[in-house]
Design a protein around this motif. Structure first.
Motif, short mmCIF file in Angstrom:
data_model
loop_
_atom_site.label_atom_id
_atom_site.label_comp_id
_atom_site.label_asym_id
_atom_site.label_seq_id
_atom_site.Cartn_x
_atom_site.Cartn_y
_atom_site.Cartn_z
N ARG A 3 0.85 -1.40 -0.12
CA ARG A 3 0.01 -0.04 0.02
C ARG A 3 0.99 1.35 -0.17
NH1 ARG A 3 -5.00 0.10 -1.53
NH2 ARG A 3 -5.66 1.42 0.19
N GLY A 4 2.24 0.85 0.15
CA GLY A 4 3.04 2.41 0.35
C GLY A 4 3.86 2.27 -0.80
N ALA A 8 0.74 2.15 -5.35
CA ALA A 8 -0.03 1.69 -4.51
C ALA A 8 -1.39 1.71 -4.79
CB ALA A 8 0.16 2.32 -3.16
N SER A 9 -1.93 2.61 -5.11
CA SER A 9 -3.47 2.97 -5.67
C SER A 9 -4.01 1.90 -6.86
CB SER A 9 -3.74 4.49 -5.94
OG SER A 9 -2.88 4.80 -7.01
N SER A 11 -3.52 -1.16 -6.61
CA SER A 11 -3.94 -2.25 -6.02
C SER A 11 -5.61 -2.44 -5.93
CB SER A 11 -3.35 -2.69 -4.77
OG SER A 11 -3.98 -1.51 -3.70
N TYR A 15 -9.94 1.63 -9.21
CA TYR A 15 -9.13 2.75 -9.69
C TYR A 15 -8.34 2.58 -10.86
CZ TYR A 15 -5.46 6.42 -9.64
OH TYR A 15 -4.56 7.28 -10.26
N VAL A 135 -10.29 5.93 -3.98
CA VAL A 135 -9.17 5.37 -3.37
C VAL A 135 -9.35 5.60 -1.58
CG1 VAL A 135 -7.82 5.39 -5.31
CG2 VAL A 135 -7.80 7.34 -3.76
N GLU A 138 -6.15 7.25 2.36
CA GLU A 138 -5.01 6.37 2.57
C GLU A 138 -4.25 6.48 1.22
OE1 GLU A 138 -3.56 2.02 3.60
OE2 GLU A 138 -5.75 2.41 3.72
N SER A 139 -4.77 6.45 0.05
CA SER A 139 -4.08 6.33 -1.15
C SER A 139 -4.29 7.51 -2.06
CB SER A 139 -4.30 4.69 -2.08
OG SER A 139 -4.11 3.96 -1.12
N ARG A 141 -2.77 10.68 -2.04
CA ARG A 141 -1.75 11.25 -2.59
C ARG A 141 -1.14 10.22 -3.76
NH1 ARG A 141 1.85 13.70 2.50
NH2 ARG A 141 0.20 15.01 3.37
N ASN A 142 -1.04 8.87 -3.70
CA ASN A 142 -0.40 8.33 -4.64
C ASN A 142 -1.46 8.43 -5.99
OD1 ASN A 142 -0.49 5.41 -5.71
ND2 ASN A 142 1.70 5.90 -5.38
N ALA A 143 -2.52 8.33 -5.76
CA ALA A 143 -3.59 8.58 -7.06
C ALA A 143 -3.39 9.75 -7.92
CB ALA A 143 -4.99 8.31 -6.60
#
Length: 255
Positions: A3-4, A8-9, A11, A15, A135, A138-139, A141-143
Motif C-alpha cells: 500500500r505504500g 499503491a493505488s 491495488s 481505480y 481510493v 489512505e491512497s 496522494r499516490n492516486a
C-alpha cells in the motif's frame, strides 16, 4: 502490492479501471487538439485563427470550472462523469464526418471547440474529486501523483499518435479516434459500483461556496502560490502547442 509503494493505488480494482479510461480519454483529447490545430491551419493559414480557436476552447474553464466543482458536490459524480465525455464524443464525430465529407468550415471548428471545452471545464474538477471516492484518503496522494503522470504521458504520446494518423490516414480519422478515446471513459465508469460519499453537509448557494473557495485560496499561501505558478505556466507556455502547425508549415516546410 504494498500500500505504500509507488503504484499503491493500482491495488484498488476500481481505480485501475478508472485510470485506464482516463488515460484513453486523455489520449483522445490530445488527438483532437493536434488534429484541430492542423485543420484550422489548412482551412485558414492564419496564426491568429489558431489562437482564436484555442482561446474559445479554454475560456469556458474560467467560468465553468468553479461551477463544476460545486456541481460535483451535489450530484452522483460517477454518473456525471459518464455523461460528460459523451458531449466530446458527439462533437468529435460531427467534426470528423464534416471533414471526411469535405464540407467543414471555420464555424463548426469554433463551435465544437467551445462545446468540448465546456464539457471538460466541468469534467476536470469533478474527476479530480471522484478519485477520492475511489481510493479514500489512505491512497489519495499516490492516486493524484499517478493521475498527473498519466496526463503528462498522454501529452507526449497523444500528439505522436495523432501525427502518425494524420500522415497515414488524414485529419478526419483523428477526430473519430478521439471520439473512441472519450467513449472509453464512459465505458470504464459504467463497470464501477461506487456509492456517492455521504455527509456532504447542507447545500448552500453555489456562488457562496465559490466565494468561500476564493477566500480560502487568498488566505492559504501555499495554495495561492501553486495556482499562481500554474497560471504563469499556462499563459506563457501553452502557445507553443497552439502555434505548432504554423511552425511546422512555415519554418520546417512540412505538409
Amino acid at each position: 502490492m504494498s500500500r505504500g509503494g509507488t503504484f499503491a493505488s493500482l491495488s484498488i480494482p476500481a481505480y485501475r479501471r478508472f485510470l485506464f479510461g482516463n488515460v484513453t480519454s486523455l489520449l483522445g483529447f490530445w488527438l483532437r487538439i493536434t488534429a484541430q490545430g492542423w485543420l484550422v491551419w489548412r482551412l485558414t493559414g492564419s496564426e491568429a485563427m489558431l489562437g482564436t480557436v484555442t482561446a474559445v476552447g479554454l475560456l469556458p474553464f474560467v467560468v465553468l470550472s468553479p461551477l463544476g466543482g460545486v456541481w460535483g458536490d451535489r450530484v452522483d459524480r460517477r454518473r456525471l462523469l459518464m455523461l460528460l465525455p459523451l458531449v466530446s464524443v458527439a462533437a468529435n464525430v460531427i467534426l470528423g464526418v464534416l471533414v471526411a465529407t469535405g464540407v467543414v468550415a471555420g464555424w463548426p471548428v469554433l463551435a465544437t471547440a467551445v462545446v468540448v471545452g465546456s464539457a471538460r471545464a466541468v469534467e476536470i474538477p469533478v474527476r479530480n474529486a471522484f478519485v477520492r471516492d475511489l481510493v479514500g484518503l489512505e491512497s489519495l496522494r499516490n492516486a493524484v501523483a499517478l493521475n498527473a503522470a498519466t496526463f503528462n504521458t498522454a501529452r507526449v504520446v497523444g500528439p505522436a499518435i495523432a501525427a502518425a494518423i494524420l500522415w497515414g490516414f488524414g485529419i478526419a480519422p483523428c477526430f473519430l479516434f478521439a471520439a473512441a478515446g472519450n467513449l472509453a471513459m464512459t465505458l470504464a465508469l459504467a463497470t464501477l459500483d461506487v456509492a456517492p460519499p455521504a455527509g456532504r453537509g447542507p447545500r448552500r448557494n453555489p456562488f457562496a461556496e465559490m466565494a468561500e473557495a476564493l477566500r480560502y485560496v487568498r488566505g492559504h499561501a501555499r495554495t495561492r502560490t501553486l495556482l499562481l505558478l500554474l497560471a504563469i505556466a499556462l499563459v506563457f507556455t501553452w502557445s507553443y502547442q497552439t502555434l505548432m502547425p504554423a511552425f511546422a508549415s512555415r519554418q520546417l516546410g512540412m505538409d
